[in-house]
Structures are given as C-alpha cells and as structure tokens.
Design a protein around this motif. Structure first.
Motif, mmCIF file in Angstrom:
data_model
loop_
_atom_site.group_PDB
_atom_site.id
_atom_site.type_symbol
_atom_site.label_atom_id
_atom_site.label_comp_id
_atom_site.label_asym_id
_atom_site.label_seq_id
_atom_site.Cartn_x
_atom_site.Cartn_y
_atom_site.Cartn_z
ATOM 1 N N LEU A 1 -9.597 4.135 -21.312
ATOM 2 C CA LEU A 1 -8.721 3.369 -20.082
ATOM 3 C C LEU A 1 -7.536 3.839 -19.693
ATOM 4 O O LEU A 1 -6.565 4.429 -20.656
ATOM 5 C CB LEU A 1 -8.331 2.096 -20.798
ATOM 6 C CG LEU A 1 -9.804 1.015 -21.093
ATOM 7 C CD1 LEU A 1 -9.414 0.084 -22.050
ATOM 8 C CD2 LEU A 1 -10.266 0.626 -19.953
ATOM 9 N N VAL A 2 -7.519 4.573 -18.493
ATOM 10 C CA VAL A 2 -6.425 5.012 -17.882
ATOM 11 C C VAL A 2 -5.008 4.014 -17.769
ATOM 12 O O VAL A 2 -5.148 3.142 -17.415
ATOM 13 C CB VAL A 2 -6.782 5.837 -16.559
ATOM 14 C CG1 VAL A 2 -7.119 4.991 -15.462
ATOM 15 C CG2 VAL A 2 -5.755 6.736 -16.154
ATOM 16 N N ARG A 3 -3.844 4.959 -17.769
ATOM 17 C CA ARG A 3 -2.494 4.119 -17.569
ATOM 18 C C ARG A 3 -1.744 5.065 -16.554
ATOM 19 O O ARG A 3 -1.744 6.304 -16.575
ATOM 20 C CB ARG A 3 -1.844 3.778 -18.686
ATOM 21 C CG ARG A 3 -2.497 2.858 -19.859
ATOM 22 C CD ARG A 3 -2.587 1.409 -19.088
ATOM 23 N NE ARG A 3 -3.383 0.595 -19.965
ATOM 24 C CZ ARG A 3 -4.319 0.161 -19.997
ATOM 25 N NH1 ARG A 3 -5.134 0.826 -18.905
ATOM 26 N NH2 ARG A 3 -5.033 -0.798 -20.662
ATOM 27 N N CYS A 4 -0.991 4.372 -15.833
ATOM 28 C CA CYS A 4 -0.065 5.251 -14.777
ATOM 29 C C CYS A 4 1.221 4.863 -15.278
ATOM 30 O O CYS A 4 1.708 3.674 -15.200
ATOM 31 C CB CYS A 4 -0.427 4.940 -13.567
ATOM 32 S SG CYS A 4 0.805 5.547 -12.412
ATOM 33 N N HIS A 5 2.310 5.711 -15.595
ATOM 34 C CA HIS A 5 3.601 5.424 -15.912
ATOM 35 C C HIS A 5 4.463 5.887 -14.589
ATOM 36 O O HIS A 5 4.177 6.978 -14.015
ATOM 37 C CB HIS A 5 3.923 6.295 -17.104
ATOM 38 C CG HIS A 5 5.610 6.005 -17.449
ATOM 39 N ND1 HIS A 5 6.005 5.146 -17.737
ATOM 40 C CD2 HIS A 5 6.480 6.906 -17.050
ATOM 41 C CE1 HIS A 5 7.321 5.140 -18.130
ATOM 42 N NE2 HIS A 5 7.683 6.121 -17.222
ATOM 43 N N SER A 6 5.106 4.953 -14.013
ATOM 44 C CA SER A 6 6.038 4.893 -13.103
ATOM 45 C C SER A 6 7.583 5.036 -13.578
ATOM 46 O O SER A 6 7.835 3.981 -14.334
ATOM 47 C CB SER A 6 5.789 4.067 -12.066
ATOM 48 O OG SER A 6 6.862 3.776 -11.276
ATOM 49 N N GLU A 7 8.451 5.849 -13.275
ATOM 50 C CA GLU A 7 9.808 5.682 -13.708
ATOM 51 C C GLU A 7 10.447 4.406 -13.066
ATOM 52 O O GLU A 7 11.310 3.844 -13.879
ATOM 53 C CB GLU A 7 10.641 6.809 -12.942
ATOM 54 C CG GLU A 7 10.298 8.394 -13.624
ATOM 55 C CD GLU A 7 10.795 8.369 -15.034
ATOM 56 O OE1 GLU A 7 11.846 7.591 -15.389
ATOM 57 O OE2 GLU A 7 10.278 9.291 -15.764
ATOM 58 N N LYS A 8 10.085 4.152 -11.864
ATOM 59 C CA LYS A 8 10.626 2.803 -11.476
ATOM 60 C C LYS A 8 9.955 1.655 -12.125
ATOM 61 O O LYS A 8 10.796 0.665 -12.222
ATOM 62 C CB LYS A 8 10.493 2.923 -9.945
ATOM 63 C CG LYS A 8 11.676 2.985 -9.156
ATOM 64 C CD LYS A 8 11.382 2.835 -7.609
ATOM 65 C CE LYS A 8 12.507 2.945 -6.740
ATOM 66 N NZ LYS A 8 11.723 3.442 -5.361
ATOM 67 N N PHE A 9 8.682 1.618 -12.245
ATOM 68 C CA PHE A 9 8.205 0.087 -12.436
ATOM 69 C C PHE A 9 7.418 0.213 -13.792
ATOM 70 O O PHE A 9 6.740 -0.813 -14.077
ATOM 71 C CB PHE A 9 7.163 0.223 -11.143
ATOM 72 C CG PHE A 9 7.761 0.107 -9.793
ATOM 73 C CD1 PHE A 9 8.424 -0.905 -9.378
ATOM 74 C CD2 PHE A 9 7.402 1.120 -9.111
ATOM 75 C CE1 PHE A 9 8.947 -1.207 -8.087
ATOM 76 C CE2 PHE A 9 7.969 1.209 -7.812
ATOM 77 C CZ PHE A 9 8.667 -0.001 -7.260
ATOM 78 N N GLN B 1 0.750 -1.156 0.175
ATOM 79 C CA GLN B 1 -0.004 0.169 -0.138
ATOM 80 C C GLN B 1 0.973 1.179 -0.084
ATOM 81 O O GLN B 1 0.585 2.245 -0.574
ATOM 82 C CB GLN B 1 -0.892 -0.027 1.181
ATOM 83 C CG GLN B 1 -2.458 0.231 1.037
ATOM 84 C CD GLN B 1 -3.217 0.254 2.260
ATOM 85 O OE1 GLN B 1 -2.675 0.104 3.146
ATOM 86 N NE2 GLN B 1 -4.673 0.268 1.975
ATOM 87 N N SER B 2 1.929 1.352 0.835
ATOM 88 C CA SER B 2 2.739 2.599 0.799
ATOM 89 C C SER B 2 3.448 2.597 -0.352
ATOM 90 O O SER B 2 3.904 3.774 -0.755
ATOM 91 C CB SER B 2 3.552 2.565 2.289
ATOM 92 O OG SER B 2 4.772 1.550 1.962
ATOM 93 N N LEU B 3 3.847 1.456 -1.038
ATOM 94 C CA LEU B 3 4.444 1.558 -2.435
ATOM 95 C C LEU B 3 3.594 2.183 -3.362
ATOM 96 O O LEU B 3 4.131 3.048 -4.303
ATOM 97 C CB LEU B 3 4.790 0.248 -2.741
ATOM 98 C CG LEU B 3 5.539 0.095 -4.261
ATOM 99 C CD1 LEU B 3 6.730 0.673 -4.078
ATOM 100 C CD2 LEU B 3 5.839 -1.448 -4.614
ATOM 101 N N MET B 4 2.320 1.886 -3.389
ATOM 102 C CA MET B 4 1.334 2.241 -4.235
ATOM 103 C C MET B 4 1.158 3.805 -3.944
ATOM 104 O O MET B 4 0.967 4.606 -4.736
ATOM 105 C CB MET B 4 0.019 1.502 -4.363
ATOM 106 C CG MET B 4 -0.843 1.651 -5.150
ATOM 107 S SD MET B 4 -0.153 1.522 -6.893
ATOM 108 C CE MET B 4 -0.676 -0.339 -7.193
ATOM 109 N N ALA B 5 1.280 4.158 -2.646
ATOM 110 C CA ALA B 5 0.905 5.495 -2.385
ATOM 111 C C ALA B 5 1.953 6.429 -3.037
ATOM 112 O O ALA B 5 1.854 7.550 -3.470
ATOM 113 C CB ALA B 5 0.979 5.765 -0.746
#
Ligand code: C2E
Ligand code: MG
Ligand code: MG
Ligand code: MG
Length: 276
Positions: free
Chosen positions: A52-60, A15-19
């Motif tokens: 449809l939404v997407r989320c880009h993370s630098e790390k993942f 959860q805190s990772l997702m936060a």
C-alpha cells in the motif's frame, strides 16, 4: 446556482492543492510503501503482504492513497508512480525472502490508468526476472472499474500474467456494478470481500448472508477468497466457520513499513495468527 459555484471552486481549490502535493512528492521522492499482512485461516500463518502506497507531505504529513490515487489517476501521474511501486515492493519482497520470511507473497494494487498504459506485465516481469523472484508469489489486485474500462487490455494482460503464474484478484468485490459478469468474462484467481460487507457481518443478517454467499460462490467457482478489514474476533470466528481462505485487517496487523514488518513478523511464533 450560487451553491454549485461555491462547490466547484472548493473542489478546484482542493484539486490544485493536491496537484502541489503530488508535484512536490514526485520531485522530492516522498512516496513510500507500507505492507499489511495476510493470513491463512486454515494454518493461521502469515502468507503474504499487500503493498500500500503512502505520500509524505512536509506541510500536511501523511496523505492517504484514498485521497491522492484518484487525483493521480486523473492526471496520469499514477503510471510513473505505479512503475516505482512495482520496483519498490518487489525489491522489498526479495528482501523479506532473504531476511527470513521465505515463501511469502506480495499483492500489488493496479488502478485503471496503470492497466491502460499497457506496460504493467513487462514492467512487473522485468523486476521479477532481475530479482530472480518466483512469479507465483506475486499477485495483482484490480477493481471492477479497472476491468470494465479496459476490458480488451485486461484480457491480454491477464493471459500474460497467467502464463507466468501471477495471480489476479478482484479487489473490493461486491461494491461495483458488474461483479458476476466479470467473473464470467475474466479469468480470475480470487476475490477480496470488501470491508464494507465485513464491517457488519457480525451485526446484521444481510451482511452476514452476503459474506457467506460470496464465500460459497467462490468455493463453487474454484476461486480463493480473502476478507479485508477484519477488525474483531467475532468477524474472525464467523469467517473461519464460513471457510474463508485468508484474512487481512487491523485485528491481525496494520500496514507498516518494511523494517517494522520484518521485526514484527520474523519471529516464528508471531508469524502465526492469534488462536482461531
Ligand atoms: P484497498 O486495495 O481495498 O486496500 C485496503 C485498504 O483498507 C487500505 O487502505 C488498508 O489500510 C485499509 N484497511 C485494511 N484493513 C483495515 C481494517 O481492518 N480497518 C480499516 N479501517 N481499514 C483497513 P489504504 O492503504 O488507505 O488504501 C486505500 C486504497 O487506495 C486501496 O484500497 C487501493 O484501492 C488504493 N491503493 C493503495 N495503495 C495503492 C497502490 O500502491 N497502487 C494503487 N494503484 N492503488 C493503491
Ligand atoms: Mg487492494
Ligand atoms: Mg480491497
Ligand atoms: Mg478497498
């Protein structure tokens, strides 16, 4: 006891990772939209897209909405993200129209917290009017959970949508606990048969019977039906024989970013579905 603790701390870490991922994405504006095509079974033509939404993370890398939407629901962030989704997908709908895909529709997913926030109708209409879009080309998709938890708000919001000609679709139909009751209590325009039924419809009698019963029921009730998650020709043939109105799935087109969609579907012959 120990197992439960380990499980809790694992869930907590996740959860805190997702936060962190969501906080970063909000700061860096790293959400983006992809659009999956929907086709009329009758004409074989492209009729619209689901946003449809997407989320880009630098790390993942790319994070799936199945992972981050439930988190943003709980944190409340979905309300702001959802306002951005309305704006972006309607701006893109306007551009699809202007660049040659005229008259196609846009289906937008609404989660329970967005509905509860109470401003979905106003926000959608503000962009619709600003862009000069035809509200009849906008659809909203809600799951059974969203309706059950916000029944009063849903009735009010649906009346406002209906007044403007915005269609309301029940998403993931058949997977909740109250499908039939919802059809009686809410004024709904269409059903999306959940992928989990479509997955097995060509393989086992149960899933075939359920799909065919859902389609027959929808027809009798005057509702439209979309089958989602169509992945092979056999499913496509059966859905066509059963009289399903429209289809969506990897067989026909994966969700892609605006420019890729435009390139792929703009050509007259490619906006026609593979031969039925
Ligand atoms: P959904 O609304 O039922 O969307 C359909 C999901 O099935 C999408 O996954 C889509 O990419 C996937 N799909 C479509 N056809 C196929 C197929 O043939 N095979 C397979 N394996 N998958 C297929 P996605 O984009 O990961 O979205 C998952 C869920 O996240 C959505 O389910 C929806 O509940 C939620 N979601 C996605 N975008 C948004 C959004 O903008 N706002 C809100 N509130 N929720 C969203
Ligand atoms: Mg949907
Ligand atoms: Mg769905
Ligand atoms: Mg689904």
């Amino acid at each position: 006891m120990f197992d439960q603790k380990a499980k809790d701390s694992g869930a907590h870490r996740q959860q805190s990772l997702m936060a962190d991922i969501i906080d970063n994405a909000l700061k860096n504006k790293s959400f983006y939209m992809v659009y999956q095509p929907q086709f009329s079974v009758n004409t074989g033509r492209l009729i619209g897209f689901e946003a449809l939404v997407r989320c880009h993370s630098e790390k993942f890398g790319t994070i799936s909405p199945a992972d981050f939407i439930p988190y943003t629901e709980a944190s409340g962030d979905i309300v702001d993200i959802g306002r951005w989704i309305f704006k972006q997908s309607l701006m893109d709908l306007d551009q699809f129209h202007k660049q040659g895909l005229s008259n196609i529709s846009m289906s937008i997913n609404l989660s329970p917290a967005q509905l509860a926030a109470g401003d979905v109708f106003e926000t959608l209409m503000m962009h619709t009017l600003n862009l000069g879009l035809n509200p009849r080309l906008i659809k909203v998709e809600l799951t059974e959970t969203a309706l059950i938890h916000n029944a009063e708000m849903a009735v009010r919001t649906f009346a406002a949508f209906r007044n403007e000609g915005i269609d309301i679709w029940l998403d993931d139909f058949g997977t909740g606990f109250a499908s039939l009751n919802l059809l009686r209590e809410f004024n709904i325009d269409g059903l999306k048969i959940d992928k989990s039924f479509v997955d097995g419809m060509h393989l086992n009698d149960n899933d075939f019977t359920l799909c065919s019963a859902i389609i027959a029921m929808a027809q009798r009730l005057g509702l439209e039906v979309v089958a989602e998650g169509v992945e092979n020709d056999l499913q496509m043939q059966i859905l066509s024989q059963l009289g399903c109105d429209s289809v969506q799935g990897f067989l026909l087109g994966k969700p892609e970013r605006f420019n890729a969609c435009l390139q792929r579907w703009l050509k007259e012959d490619s906006s026609r579905l593979i031969a039925l």
